[in-house]
Scaffold this motif. Structure first.
Motif, PDB file in Angstrom:
ATOM      1  N   ASP B 544       0.925  -0.914  -0.021  1.00  0.00           N
ATOM      2  CA  ASP B 544      -0.001  -0.020  -0.038  1.00  0.00           C
ATOM      3  C   ASP B 544       0.978   1.215   0.059  1.00  0.00           C
ATOM      4  O   ASP B 544       0.388   2.224  -0.405  1.00  0.00           O
ATOM      5  N   PHE B 545       2.103   1.143   0.402  1.00  0.00           N
ATOM      6  CA  PHE B 545       2.988   2.453   0.691  1.00  0.00           C
ATOM      7  C   PHE B 545       3.174   3.064  -0.798  1.00  0.00           C
ATOM      8  O   PHE B 545       2.799   4.351  -0.816  1.00  0.00           O
ATOM      9  N   ASN B 546       3.272   2.244  -1.788  1.00  0.00           N
ATOM     10  CA  ASN B 546       3.501   3.020  -3.166  1.00  0.00           C
ATOM     11  C   ASN B 546       2.219   3.254  -4.025  1.00  0.00           C
ATOM     12  O   ASN B 546       2.250   3.822  -4.950  1.00  0.00           O
ATOM     13  N   ASN B 547       1.220   2.787  -3.393  1.00  0.00           N
ATOM     14  CA  ASN B 547       0.004   2.963  -4.056  1.00  0.00           C
ATOM     15  C   ASN B 547      -0.657   4.116  -3.441  1.00  0.00           C
ATOM     16  O   ASN B 547      -1.347   4.332  -2.538  1.00  0.00           O
ATOM     17  N   ASP B 548      -0.782   5.310  -4.448  1.00  0.00           N
ATOM     18  CA  ASP B 548      -1.479   6.246  -4.271  1.00  0.00           C
ATOM     19  C   ASP B 548      -2.883   6.371  -4.061  1.00  0.00           C
ATOM     20  O   ASP B 548      -3.513   7.253  -3.484  1.00  0.00           O
ATOM     21  N   VAL B 607       9.009   8.079   3.687  1.00  0.00           N
ATOM     22  CA  VAL B 607       8.019   8.775   4.036  1.00  0.00           C
ATOM     23  C   VAL B 607       7.353   9.041   2.607  1.00  0.00           C
ATOM     24  O   VAL B 607       8.047   9.760   1.670  1.00  0.00           O
ATOM     25  N   ARG B 608       5.955   8.688   2.466  1.00  0.00           N
ATOM     26  CA  ARG B 608       5.345   9.255   1.282  1.00  0.00           C
ATOM     27  C   ARG B 608       4.433  10.027   1.707  1.00  0.00           C
ATOM     28  O   ARG B 608       3.780   9.836   2.692  1.00  0.00           O
ATOM     29  N   LYS B 618       4.772  12.030  -3.044  1.00  0.00           N
ATOM     30  CA  LYS B 618       6.401  12.359  -3.090  1.00  0.00           C
ATOM     31  C   LYS B 618       7.145  11.607  -1.933  1.00  0.00           C
ATOM     32  O   LYS B 618       6.325  11.055  -1.444  1.00  0.00           O
ATOM     33  N   LEU B 619       8.305  11.432  -2.303  1.00  0.00           N
ATOM     34  CA  LEU B 619       8.999  10.349  -1.267  1.00  0.00           C
ATOM     35  C   LEU B 619      10.066  10.959  -0.580  1.00  0.00           C
ATOM     36  O   LEU B 619      10.881  11.791  -1.198  1.00  0.00           O
ATOM     37  N   LEU B 620      10.180  10.795   0.505  1.00  0.00           N
ATOM     38  CA  LEU B 620      11.420  11.111   1.364  1.00  0.00           C
ATOM     39  C   LEU B 620      11.862   9.840   2.098  1.00  0.00           C
ATOM     40  O   LEU B 620      11.431   9.053   2.448  1.00  0.00           O
ATOM     41  N   THR B 621      13.182   9.878   2.039  1.00  0.00           N
ATOM     42  CA  THR B 621      14.144   8.828   2.545  1.00  0.00           C
ATOM     43  C   THR B 621      15.008   9.239   3.446  1.00  0.00           C
ATOM     44  O   THR B 621      15.710  10.199   3.279  1.00  0.00           O
TER      45      THR B 621
END
Lengths: 177, 707
Positions: B544-548, B607-608, B618-621
């Motif tokens: 689910d993390f990458n599923n907007d 973090v998305r 957007k992605l923060l790592t």
């Protein structure tokens, strides 16, 4: 005591099945009675407490959530019933009430045991319940903490306190006897 | 006295055989009681049609039920005890007030007494209570009945016994002057309770709330608060599940509810405690992002676990940037519950005052409309500019409570108004304020949820403010707020309303990021096991993390979010699971070689988020390394001189510890209320509004209640 069997019975009870409830009480009557007896060391009182506990069980079963084993939940119920019973009957346990069925021959050793037992029953309720659960029912401190709804450290502390008191009382006996 | 000796003596207590007759008698009595109780229970159930209708259709028999019943029961006994204590006062004062100078010991017939009560009632409290008085004509407390009335006697014993259970509290009630009305009510309540409660007395009896402030002469629903049950997160093996994913949660409802319970002298229902909401109640001073492009920045700190030896905490703090002065326009629709149950001082009047505070702080060009719902829904205030305060105040002042709760019709109307005034530039939000349920209209929780979700996509968000207790439907509130991109807050006092609506108005009303998800991948070479503290209801699937498309929590301007993982480093003796005997051992050396690049890395944080008006995330790592180590709480406090960050982090862990104690302390090996108080005291910092000091008071309260 088969835990699965218990849970199945309880599930039926919760649906209102009186037969299942009867089975449940029959199955656990002796357990309850034993616990009650250990608490008051007197057969008549133990019977009364057991009866009270069974009735409480009828109304209280709904609050058993299956989080812990049924028997440990039962411990809580019986201890509470016993405490309430004493409160209601306004009785103080005294050494005279304690039957000593186990001690037939009055050897030194058994006499000593009898005295200790009497002393245990003179302890405050909190210490007594902890002591009985751990030393008589063989529960671990952790299990006892669950039953009595307190911290493990509290149990350890109470037992420590209880032992200290018993120790102080019997130090002399131990030294000379 | 040594262990063994004691063991022997105590386990050798010879228990005599149970008497067969006694056994049969007990079993018969118990079964009879059981049958009677079952009958009462089914009757009671019919008596609560509201409750019946609100059951979620999909899981009629779910595990919440026993919890709800149990909590209801506790309050019922407490209520009985209170009622009994109050009845004592009532009857005593009746003695003095009536012309019948009855000496102690003589009897008064029920009819006589009810006459006195009725007359007294009309005289003292006027028409409002005359209907109640009619109800109580038969509710003469048992001491007035003849000794032959067995049922009454039994009830009396029970009440007696219950009163004894909460003696302290009862004393307090008796000692305080009680106005004429509450005893009347209490008698009525007592009668109802006795009827249903007599058969229900179980083993768990807790003292009733002794909160005199909240004792009102009105009907107080008790013990029907609904909470979702969530088991505390277990430890997971990194080797089996290296990735953990969850959605942020900035709600604070749980803290206020817990506070209210503790202040009234009861330990809160463990299901009411959501650890993350307790932690996030406080504002922490986490560093802000350097640029405005990025709405927030995660700050990660590793520290020794304060409650378990050999474990560490991975503390993730996020603070969103604050809108300074440039707050956007808002188009707010207040959707207010004015059903009969809102008629209590801690409900409608508190709500009206809270909203006045909010309106005071709005900009002149903001729009406000008010929709109320009770038996029917209607708009009381068409969209009005916030500058026209008198008009808004008048509308708020005219609100009165009465009728049932057609929440769904209200929701429709509220959204309709919000849509009509939809402003691209502004924050469009429906603010729902209620004490409980929707029992008319769309009552199906899932349909409501879908509806709110549908509307969210059009850009109208929903926030939920909960009021009162007794019939508080926490579960529904949470569901709605989560699906509506809003916050769920619980308002128990005017100062809580101030906190949420004035001090934190910007964060409560203006989102800076939505659908914020956090994913952590643990390095199996450094971490053996991990456990997320709290966020039980916010878990997401790894994919689910990458599923907007998957919805998640939102962060408002200036909001802080804290998440804490408890980890067991590789090599620590604190692991809960033994290594596998048949595990794949050969591969391990090769792996270490490869992984050497990641030496000193505990985990990798991702973090998305989406900006409020965007649909792609957007992605923060950031990697979490040994450089993030801050040592033990003690070190942190010592090193904190000028670094309020360390203090704040330590404070948040003490809140986490406390929340876990209230919910489920199975992971706390070594933590006492005093430890929490000590840490919190040292780290509370300036605490300009006193929230942290209040927290310490709560811990003290819990300590004394728990004993």
């Amino acid at each position: 005591m088969n835990e699965q069997e218990d849970n199945a019975l309880i599930a039926r009870c919760k649906k209102g099945d009186a037969r299942a409830f009867e089975d449940l009480v029959n199955k656990h009557y002796n357990t309850i009675f034993k616990m009650a007896y250990k608490w008051c060391a007197n057969e008549k009182d133990a019977e009364d407490i057991t009866q009270e506990a069974c009735i409480k069980l009828a109304r209280g079963l709904d609050s058993f959530k299956g989080k812990s084993a049924f028997t440990s939940w039962l411990y809580t119920l019986v201890i509470n019933t016993a405490k309430d019973w004493y409160k209601k009957n306004n009785r103080h346990r005294s050494a005279e009430d304690i039957e000593t069925a186990s001690i037939d021959s009055q050897s030194d050793e058994t006499l000593y045991a009898k005295q200790i037992l009497a002393a245990v029953h003179d302890l405050p309720d909190t210490e007594k319940e902890a002591l009985l659960l751990v030393h008589s029912e063989g529960l671990s401190h952790k299990e006892a903490a669950k039953v009595l709804k307190c911290k493990e450290s509290t149990i350890s502390w109470r037992i420590h306190e209880a032992r200290k008191k018993l120790g102080a009382k019997f130090e002399r006996n131990a030294r000379y006897g | 006295m040594d262990d063994k000796q004691l063991d022997k003596i105590l386990s050798d207590i010879d228990v005599p055989e149970a008497n067969e007759n006694a056994r049969k008698r007990a079993v018969n009595l118990a079964v009879a009681e059981f049958e009677q109780y079952q009958q009462k229970k089914s009757k009671n159930f019919q008596g609560f049609p509201i409750l019946a209708r609100l059951m979620d259709r999909t899981n009629q028999n779910d595990r919440r039920d026993p919890m709800e019943k149990a909590s209801r029961k506790k309050l019922v006994y407490g209520g009985m005890a209170t009622a009994f204590a109050v009845v004592l006062v009532a009857t005593t004062s009746l003695y003095q007030l009536s012309n019948n100078t009855v000496g102690t010991g003589s009897t008064v017939t029920s009819a006589e007494l009810s006459k006195v009560q009725f007359a007294l009632n009309e005289e003292k409290s006027g028409k409002n209570f005359s209907s109640i008085a009619e109800n109580i004509t038969t509710a003469i407390p048992s001491p007035w009945r003849g000794p032959s009335d067995k049922k009454a006697q039994k009830a009396e014993t029970e009440a007696d016994f219950l009163a004894g259970q909460s003696l302290e509290m009862a004393d307090a009630e008796v000692a305080s002057p009680v106005p004429a009305a509450p005893p009347m009510m209490a008698q009525k309540m007592k009668r109802e309770r006795l009827e249903e409660g007599r058969a229900q007395v179980g083993s768990v009896i807790q003292p009733a709330p002794a909160d005199m402030d909240s004792v009102s002469p009105r009907y107080q629903d008790e013990g029907r608060d609904k909470f979702e049950k969530a088991e505390i997160n277990p430890f997971k093996q990194v080797s089996e599940a290296p990735v953990s994913t969850f959605s942020v949660d900035v709600d604070t409802a749980s803290y206020s509810f817990v506070r209210r319970q503790l202040n009234s002298g009861v330990m809160p229902n463990p299901d009411a405690v959501r650890i993350e909401e307790m932690i996030n109640y406080f504002d922490y001073n986490y560093p802000l992002p350097e640029s405005r492009e990025q709405p927030f920045k995660p700050t990660v700190t590793m520290m020794d676990s304060p409650w378990a030896k050999g474990k560490k905490l991975m503390h993730i703090g996020i603070k969103g940037f604050d809108l300074q002065g440039e707050r956007p326009k808002s188009n707010l629709v207040f959707l207010l519950d004015v059903s009969g149950s809102m008629n209590a001082p801690d409900k409608l009047p508190l709500l009206v005052n809270s909203l006045k505070m909010l309106v005071d702080n709005l900009n002149e060009d903001d729009k406000v409309s008010i929709v109320v719902y009770a038996g029917a829904a209607g708009a009381v205030l068409e969209p009005t500019a916030a500058s026209d305060k008198t008009k808004i105040y008048n509308a708020l002042n005219s609100l009165q409570a009465g009728g049932s709760t057609a929440g769904a019709a209200g929701i429709n109307l509220a959204y309709q108004l919000a849509e009509e005034n939809f402003d691209e530039e502004a924050v469009n939000r429906v603010i729902l304020a209620t004490d409980g349920d929707f029992n008319v209209g769309i009552t199906d929780r899932e349909k409501l949820q879908d509806f709110v979700e549908e509307k969210r996509k059009t850009g109208i968000f929903l926030s939920v403010f909960g009021f009162g207790q007794g019939n508080y439907n926490d579960h529904l509130m949470q569901t709605l707020a989560q699906n509506g991109n809003g916050i769920a807050a619980y308002i128990d006092t005017l100062s809580e309303a101030r906190k949420i609506l004035v001090e934190e108005a910007t964060s409560s009303l203006f989102p800076i990021a939505k659908d914020v998800k956090i994913q952590i991948e643990f390095n199996p070479d450094a971490v053996a096991e991990y456990r997320l503290v709290g966020y039980e209801t916010r878990a997401l699937k790894r994919e689910d993390f990458n599923n907007d498309k998957v919805d998640a929590g939102d962060i408002g301007a200036g909001h802080t979010v804290t998440a804490i993982y408890e980890i067991v480093p590789v090599g620590s003796e604190a692991t809960s699971v033994d290594p596998l005997r048949y595990g794949d051992k050969e591969e391990t050396p090769a792996k270490t070689e490869e992984a050497s690049d990641f030496d000193g890395e505990y985990a990798f944080l991702k973090v998305r988020y989406k900006l409020p008006k965007e649909d792609t995330s957007k992605l923060l790592t950031t990697p979490v390394t040994t450089a993030n180590d801050a040592g033990s709480i003690k070190d942190m406090i010592e090193n904190a001189d000028n670094n309020s960050l360390m203090n704040d982090i330590a404070f948040s862990t003490s809140v986490a510890g406390f929340a876990q104690m209230l919910k489920d302390d199975k992971h706390l090996q070594d933590l006492s209320y005093d430890d929490i108080i000590e840490t919190a005291n040292k780290t509370k910092g300036e605490d300009p509004f006193g929230y942290r000091t209040e927290f310490i008071q709560l811990v003290r309260l819990a300590k004394s209640i728990d004993n």
